[in-house]
Design a protein around this motif. Structure first.
Motif, PDB file in Angstrom:
ATOM      1  N   TYR A 280       4.771   4.425  13.357  1.00  0.00           N
ATOM      2  CA  TYR A 280       4.452   3.512  14.544  1.00  0.00           C
ATOM      3  C   TYR A 280       5.903   3.042  15.502  1.00  0.00           C
ATOM      4  O   TYR A 280       5.787   3.226  16.619  1.00  0.00           O
TER       5      TYR A 280
ATOM      6  N   LEU B 256       3.450   4.717   7.554  1.00  0.00           N
ATOM      7  CA  LEU B 256       2.710   4.178   8.806  1.00  0.00           C
ATOM      8  C   LEU B 256       3.868   3.373   9.789  1.00  0.00           C
ATOM      9  O   LEU B 256       3.555   3.523  10.960  1.00  0.00           O
TER      10      LEU B 256
ATOM     11  N   ASP C 145       0.919   3.752   1.620  1.00  0.00           N
ATOM     12  CA  ASP C 145       1.146   4.370   2.998  1.00  0.00           C
ATOM     13  C   ASP C 145       2.003   3.389   3.629  1.00  0.00           C
ATOM     14  O   ASP C 145       2.202   3.607   5.029  1.00  0.00           O
ATOM     15  N   LYS C 146       2.391   2.190   3.432  1.00  0.00           N
ATOM     16  CA  LYS C 146       3.157   1.250   4.235  1.00  0.00           C
ATOM     17  C   LYS C 146       4.184   1.924   4.877  1.00  0.00           C
ATOM     18  O   LYS C 146       4.296   1.567   6.136  1.00  0.00           O
TER      19      LYS C 146
ATOM     20  N   LEU D 178      -0.108  -3.800  13.211  1.00  0.00           N
ATOM     21  CA  LEU D 178      -0.859  -2.717  12.801  1.00  0.00           C
ATOM     22  C   LEU D 178      -2.158  -3.404  12.355  1.00  0.00           C
ATOM     23  O   LEU D 178      -2.021  -4.070  11.619  1.00  0.00           O
ATOM     24  N   PRO D 179      -3.390  -2.680  12.462  1.00  0.00           N
ATOM     25  CA  PRO D 179      -4.616  -3.261  11.967  1.00  0.00           C
ATOM     26  C   PRO D 179      -4.907  -2.807  10.427  1.00  0.00           C
ATOM     27  O   PRO D 179      -5.718  -3.564   9.889  1.00  0.00           O
ATOM     28  N   GLN D 180      -4.069  -2.092   9.969  1.00  0.00           N
ATOM     29  CA  GLN D 180      -4.373  -1.579   8.500  1.00  0.00           C
ATOM     30  C   GLN D 180      -3.848  -2.557   7.489  1.00  0.00           C
ATOM     31  O   GLN D 180      -2.874  -3.453   7.676  1.00  0.00           O
ATOM     32  N   VAL D 181      -4.522  -2.792   6.431  1.00  0.00           N
ATOM     33  CA  VAL D 181      -4.121  -3.649   5.181  1.00  0.00           C
ATOM     34  C   VAL D 181      -2.915  -2.913   4.365  1.00  0.00           C
ATOM     35  O   VAL D 181      -3.415  -1.891   3.867  1.00  0.00           O
ATOM     36  N   LEU D 182      -1.744  -3.343   4.646  1.00  0.00           N
ATOM     37  CA  LEU D 182      -0.855  -2.621   3.823  1.00  0.00           C
ATOM     38  C   LEU D 182       0.225  -3.486   3.159  1.00  0.00           C
ATOM     39  O   LEU D 182       1.161  -2.892   2.509  1.00  0.00           O
TER      40      LEU D 182
ATOM     41  N   ALA E 148       1.568  -6.010   9.183  1.00  0.00           N
ATOM     42  CA  ALA E 148       0.401  -5.201   9.160  1.00  0.00           C
ATOM     43  C   ALA E 148      -0.502  -6.272   8.766  1.00  0.00           C
ATOM     44  O   ALA E 148      -0.096  -7.457   9.002  1.00  0.00           O
ATOM     45  N   ARG E 149      -1.707  -5.951   8.556  1.00  0.00           N
ATOM     46  CA  ARG E 149      -2.616  -6.992   7.818  1.00  0.00           C
ATOM     47  C   ARG E 149      -2.397  -7.417   6.314  1.00  0.00           C
ATOM     48  O   ARG E 149      -1.950  -6.249   5.629  1.00  0.00           O
TER      49      ARG E 149
ATOM     50  N   HIS F 267       0.990  -1.229  -0.114  1.00  0.00           N
ATOM     51  CA  HIS F 267      -0.020  -0.079  -0.044  1.00  0.00           C
ATOM     52  C   HIS F 267       0.905   1.160   0.077  1.00  0.00           C
ATOM     53  O   HIS F 267       1.921   1.173   0.535  1.00  0.00           O
TER      54      HIS F 267
END
Length: 325
Positions: A114, A110, A106-107, A206-210, A126-127, A104
């Motif tokens: 973090y 973010l 923003d990988k 991290l919870p986001q899909v990255l 991440a996810r 992603h």
């Protein structure tokens, strides 16, 4: 985008990409680095003896971008390629990206933020979203990552799914050492287990899909057997630094790993006997996974055994089709 000269002197993060005959996917993979919202990165692409056009694609894609360093070596395996990339990198954070996966936009931004806010975290991930072998979204997502993990979590399964998902502190890599050089299956899981057993740093999600993980379609029986051998090599390594952990959890961990291989054989459409063998050995190793994770275990077992029972009828049907005028 070309960064400011000050950024070149001090990249926030180093991206290490091992490359071996990756021409079909490497351009898309590297464009996902080019398109990052954080531009203060350096990329070390380690060509591990490719015989296709991978090198030419990387050179054409980046041109004279000073953030990118391309090195070549005779084919030595993914672990040596990653270790060499880390040795040539400069940033305090390191990210790995396999030559067929994607990020992603923003990988990196973010993950860098973090780690700045969580000094006790040594490895973040991440996810995952899963892609087909052709690169199209499957709609499948990995489970939401937990905020922290125990060593036993990495003995039994790999919560991070792939090294393409990791961002880690250089000091962690320096402290625990690199990937075991003659491992090419489970080398990532073994490294994470070493970090978890060391105990000085957290491994957090991290919870986001990255990260977008491309599934593989080839080499079924041999690759699954090599995966099992790689996991057994992980166990052999772990007995050296965590003997009690292995002694206490080996049977359950093996059962879970063999169930995973049975499920993977279904996904890749291999011979029914392969999945049946993995599933039977899983239950023999520790039948209690039926109680611990009944839904996953029962559904996998039913699918595997049903496929084995129906195999003779499929073969018979195929012969009838061939006999028709």
């Amino acid at each position: 985008m070309v960064p400011d000269p000050e950024q070149l002197d001090d990249p926030a993060i180093s991206v290490v990409v091992p490359i071996y005959n990756a021409a079909p996917h490497i351009e898309q993979t590297l464009r996902s680095v080019q398109n990052q919202s954080l531009s203060n990165w350096e990329l070390i692409a380690v060509d591990d003896g490719s015989t296709d056009d991978s090198l030419a694609i990387v050179s054409r894609l980046f041109g004279d971008d000073p953030r990118v360093h391309l090195v070549s070596q005779p084919n030595a395996g993914v672990s040596i390629a990653r270790n060499r990339g880390v040795a040539l990198s400069r940033a305090p954070l390191i990210a790995f990206l396999d030559a067929d996966d994607l990020w992603h936009a923003d990988k990196l931004r973010l993950h860098v933020a973090y780690h700045a806010n969580h000094p006790d975290v040594g490895v973040s991930f991440a996810r995952i979203a899963f892609l087909s072998p052709g690169g199209t979204p499957t709609g499948l997502l990995a489970a939401l990552p937990r905020e922290s993990h125990r060593p036993v979590d990495f003995l039994c399964e790999n919560p991070t799914n792939t090294t393409s998902n990791w961002v880690l502190r250089r000091q962690v890599f320096d402290a625990v050492g690199g990937f075991v050089t003659d491992m090419s299956y489970s080398e990532d899981l073994e490294w994470l287990l070493r970090v978890a057993c060391d105990g000085r740093w957290q491994i957090a999600g991290l919870p986001q899909v990255l990260t977008y993980y491309r599934t593989s379609a080839g080499g079924l029986s041999s690759s699954l057997q090599r995966m099992e051998q790689g996991w057994l090599r992980l166990i052999s390594e772990a007995r050296g630094y965590a003997p009690e952990l292995v002694a206490n959890h080996f049977a359950t961990a093996q059962a879970i790993h063999l169930r995973y291989l049975a499920r993977r054989s279904l996904r890749l459409g291999g011979a029914p006997a392969i999945g049946t063998d993995f599933m039977l050995r899983s239950l023999r190793s520790d039948w209690r996974i039926l109680l611990r994770e009944p839904r996953r275990t029962v559904l996998t077992a039913l699918a595997v055994f049903a496929r084995q029972l129906l195999a003779p009828f499929r073969r018979l049907g195929g012969r009838h089709d061939e006999a028709r005028p």
